[in-house]
Enzyme design. Sequence first.
Site, short mmCIF file in Angstrom:
data_model
loop_
_atom_site.label_atom_id
_atom_site.label_comp_id
_atom_site.label_asym_id
_atom_site.label_seq_id
_atom_site.Cartn_x
_atom_site.Cartn_y
_atom_site.Cartn_z
CB CYS A 1 73.88 90.99 -27.71
SG CYS A 1 73.99 91.32 -29.98
CB CYS B 1 68.22 91.06 -34.37
SG CYS B 1 68.26 90.60 -32.44
CB THR C 1 76.22 90.07 -34.03
OG1 THR C 1 76.64 91.42 -33.59
CG2 THR C 1 75.79 89.26 -32.90
CD GLU D 1 79.43 91.31 -31.09
OE1 GLU D 1 80.08 91.45 -30.21
OE2 GLU D 1 78.92 91.71 -31.20
CG HIS E 1 70.86 95.06 -36.75
ND1 HIS E 1 69.81 94.12 -36.54
CD2 HIS E 1 72.01 95.11 -36.02
CE1 HIS E 1 70.67 93.25 -35.92
NE2 HIS E 1 71.54 93.77 -35.47
CE1 TYR F 1 72.21 96.64 -32.75
CE2 TYR F 1 72.62 98.48 -32.21
CZ TYR F 1 72.93 96.98 -33.12
OH TYR F 1 73.85 96.64 -32.93
CB CYS G 1 67.93 95.01 -28.62
SG CYS G 1 69.34 95.46 -29.32
CD GLU H 1 75.45 95.02 -30.22
OE1 GLU H 1 75.18 94.98 -29.24
OE2 GLU H 1 76.13 94.18 -31.54
FE1 SF4 Z 1 72.32 91.78 -30.75
FE2 SF4 Z 1 70.07 93.89 -31.01
FE3 SF4 Z 1 71.26 93.42 -32.87
FE4 SF4 Z 1 69.63 92.08 -31.96
S1 SF4 Z 1 69.31 93.47 -32.01
S2 SF4 Z 1 72.06 91.47 -32.22
S3 SF4 Z 1 70.83 91.91 -29.68
S4 SF4 Z 1 72.58 94.00 -31.19
FE FE Z 2 74.15 94.31 -33.04
#
Ligand code: SF4
Ligand code: FE
Length: 496
Positions: free
Chosen positions: A100, A104, A191, A258, A293, A297, A300, A456
């Site tokens: 991660c 983001c 995060t 985190e 968000h 996902y 990422c 996560e």
């Molecule tokens: Fe982390 Fe994925 Fe969230 Fe970006 S989108 S902060 S890489 S979990």
């Molecule tokens: Fe996340």
Amino acid sequence: MCMMTSQEYIESLRKLKTRVYMFGEQIENWVDHPMIRPSINCVAMTYALAQNPEYEDLMTATSSLTGRKINRFTHLHQSTDDLIKKVKMQRLLGQKTASCFQRCVGMDSFNAVFSTTYEVDEAHGTHYHENFKKFLTMVQDNDLTVDGAMTDPKGDRSKAPHAQEDPDMYVHVVERRADGIVVCGAKCHQTGSINSHWHIFMPTISMGPDDKDWAVSFACPTDAEGMYMIYGRQSCDTRKMEENADIDLGNKAFGGQEALVVLDHVFIPNEYIFLNGEYEFAGMMVERFAGYHRQSYGGCKVGVGDVVIGATALAAEYNGVEKASAVKDKLIEMTHLNETLYCCGIACSSQGFQTKAGNYQIDLLLANVCKQNVTRFPYEIVRLAEDVAGGLMVTMPSEADFKSGTVVGRNGETIGEICNKFFKGRPGVSTEDRQRVMRFLENICLGAAAVGYRTESMHGAGSPQAQRIMISRQCNMEGKKQLARNIAGIHNDNKN
Ligand code: SF4
Ligand code: FE
């Protein structure tokens, strides 16, 4: 300055007076701490790739506020093409870090707060949107990393914020002054909070008239007076503290982060306030941030999935089983699952639309379907990775054993020689390379990196049930019923 280099980013963190605690003590030099540094390296990659001409199109954008070239992580999406590029950028970062990369949450909060403040101002005659535009211009011009902080501790889940025994269970206003507000509370499992320059705080649930003091959103510097962080530990994290640790870490350079972020009477000047009592807009902000968000996902986790699939294929090769049809089929299944997630990320982006404020939002139904699949498929991908790799990924002796010169054998063989002899795979492959790939899979499937890939995937961007609620709201069941009536020749709605 509009864009920092990765080194400038790391150096900029040293100038902050961020208060970080771990294992019951304050950490002074947290930038170089072996348990924290890998997560900083991940965010640094968002700066490094933006400097690389090869990735310029994905990693940079033209600011809608200033017309200047900026890092895409600080951008307000101006089209569906921007939304698609965001997902592609996240896949790229996942591939480069297998972690991660944290930045983001800020980008997703920018886009949610930008559009929501516009609509709050429209309804209430407030000036939150201007406040936010000014703030974001500063962020873009200085290429800052910002943490989007949403998840409150929530205490008794059956009770609204105002009905909690302890009012701090949700971030709230404790004092209103002419020049600003004073806030208390905390945000859990944040995060990338420690290595962000600023934080944007947002409510975590829809609120009612009695929750006015909790319906609050604002920005504040990470080292603000009264703010501090308690670092969250990860499985096998103290391996990073071992001397000369390398192979046993699985991913030495990168990792997630985190922390519990505490606000203990933090003063927020008026110019950084984006919501202050307009409780009916709390839900809109939550829904939009979560939607962005959940789209994220689909990028990422797919990038990290690419690395997991690659490592599984290598493990099969090193074991000499890569031609077995069962192994090939498992790799195909992993790829199918991973690309399905990508399809969801791209789909919710391509079906995006312009908000009243002018930036672009994803299709909420498809973004929630995306994240719902993410709560399942990485688990299956990891299951297949463990299946193909074999039990060695969790039973192998330590790196120190492989390097040990202590004599154990009848003919003077050392522990290292014995380990290297018995853990060798196919001829032509070094035992160390086999070790490395097994430890990487251990790390990502159930070690420190499992935070960022497995668990996560379940709870990040909201737990599975949160997506199911959104899916039920967005799915237009009445419209579907009407379709069935039309085809079946039912001319009565048969309502009680
Ligand atoms: Fe982390 Fe994925 Fe969230 Fe970006 S989108 S902060 S890489 S979990
Ligand atoms: Fe996340």
